[in-house]
Design an enzyme around this catalytic site. Sequence first.
Site, PDB file in Angstrom:
ATOM      1  N   GLY A  21      52.411  16.723   3.413  1.00  0.00           N
ATOM      2  CA  GLY A  21      53.467  16.221   3.362  1.00  0.00           C
ATOM      3  C   GLY A  21      54.780  16.792   3.543  1.00  0.00           C
ATOM      4  O   GLY A  21      54.640  18.136   3.272  1.00  0.00           O
ATOM      5  N   MET A  22      55.884  16.066   2.906  1.00  0.00           N
ATOM      6  CA  MET A  22      56.867  17.222   2.635  1.00  0.00           C
ATOM      7  C   MET A  22      56.929  17.718   1.501  1.00  0.00           C
ATOM      8  O   MET A  22      57.388  17.314   0.900  1.00  0.00           O
ATOM      9  CB  MET A  22      58.627  16.366   2.452  1.00  0.00           C
ATOM     10  CG  MET A  22      59.191  16.594   3.041  1.00  0.00           C
ATOM     11  SD  MET A  22      59.978  17.534   4.307  1.00  0.00           S
ATOM     12  CE  MET A  22      60.263  16.547   5.351  1.00  0.00           C
ATOM     13  N   HIS A  23      56.529  18.717   0.957  1.00  0.00           N
ATOM     14  CA  HIS A  23      56.737  19.177  -0.056  1.00  0.00           C
ATOM     15  C   HIS A  23      57.707  20.716   0.070  1.00  0.00           C
ATOM     16  O   HIS A  23      57.974  20.387   1.021  1.00  0.00           O
ATOM     17  CB  HIS A  23      55.091  20.152  -0.532  1.00  0.00           C
ATOM     18  CG  HIS A  23      54.543  20.920   0.868  1.00  0.00           C
ATOM     19  ND1 HIS A  23      54.560  22.767  -0.109  1.00  0.00           N
ATOM     20  CD2 HIS A  23      54.353  21.050   1.642  1.00  0.00           C
ATOM     21  CE1 HIS A  23      53.982  23.172   1.335  1.00  0.00           C
ATOM     22  NE2 HIS A  23      53.945  22.773   2.087  1.00  0.00           N
ATOM     23  N   ALA A  24      57.604  21.426  -0.889  1.00  0.00           N
ATOM     24  CA  ALA A  24      59.251  22.247  -0.659  1.00  0.00           C
ATOM     25  C   ALA A  24      58.723  22.762  -0.190  1.00  0.00           C
ATOM     26  O   ALA A  24      60.285  23.078   0.333  1.00  0.00           O
ATOM     27  CB  ALA A  24      58.378  23.099  -2.696  1.00  0.00           C
TER      28      ALA A  24
END
Lengths: 100, 130
Positions: A21-24
Amino acid sequence: MLDRADGQIFTGNVRLVHAVGMHARPAVKLTKLAKKFQAQISVRVAGAPEWINAKSVAKIMAMRAAHGSTIEIKASGTDAEAAVAALVDLVASDFPDGAG
Amino acid sequence: MTETVGIVIVSHSSDIAKGTADMVRQMVGSEVKVAFCGGNPDGGLGTSVQLIIDAINAAWSPKGVAVLVDLGGAETNSEMAVEMLEPARRDLVVVCNAPIVEGAVMAATEAAGGSTLAQVKAVAEELSAD
């Protein structure tokens, strides 16, 4: 040309294929790419109540978009169409190194 | 290439300072100058005003330098280091009130887009705003 396209809103949808997913790291890439455009750009997980400023790395990291979710992108301003295309491409191609 | 605000990381631990700088370089890229210092000159935990001054000068950019710190002394020593810079540089360095790792990554992300020092500081401090 009196009839400029500034007021027009361009939109795009793209599935988040990134495994976690949209991690760092993807958030940093998305934000950096968004900042290259003059347009006002907003994103949200499909159906979410609020749009998020795509140029705010803190807010993009905090949006917690999960793997397989659909990201909606909208932009307005001079280079809005190109901005939406570039961001859709970034997400669809799974945030390749060197992008953004 | 356009100039970008430089980033300085000041920790009590050289490992944390170096690790944070590594994260910034890997996540944001090499277009932003990043310098770091951690530990005292004897190799123990602590911060050194002179090492902070050296790091600020190493990361120097005409657009300024944003400093990210960890605990107490890192902040006071960083403020002292700023006061000891040559006068022309003093006004172009800010110590950010932000968590060191998250603040450094976000400040560098903002800096990479060519933002001003004030914008970079504001983004780093977004995390401690509420």
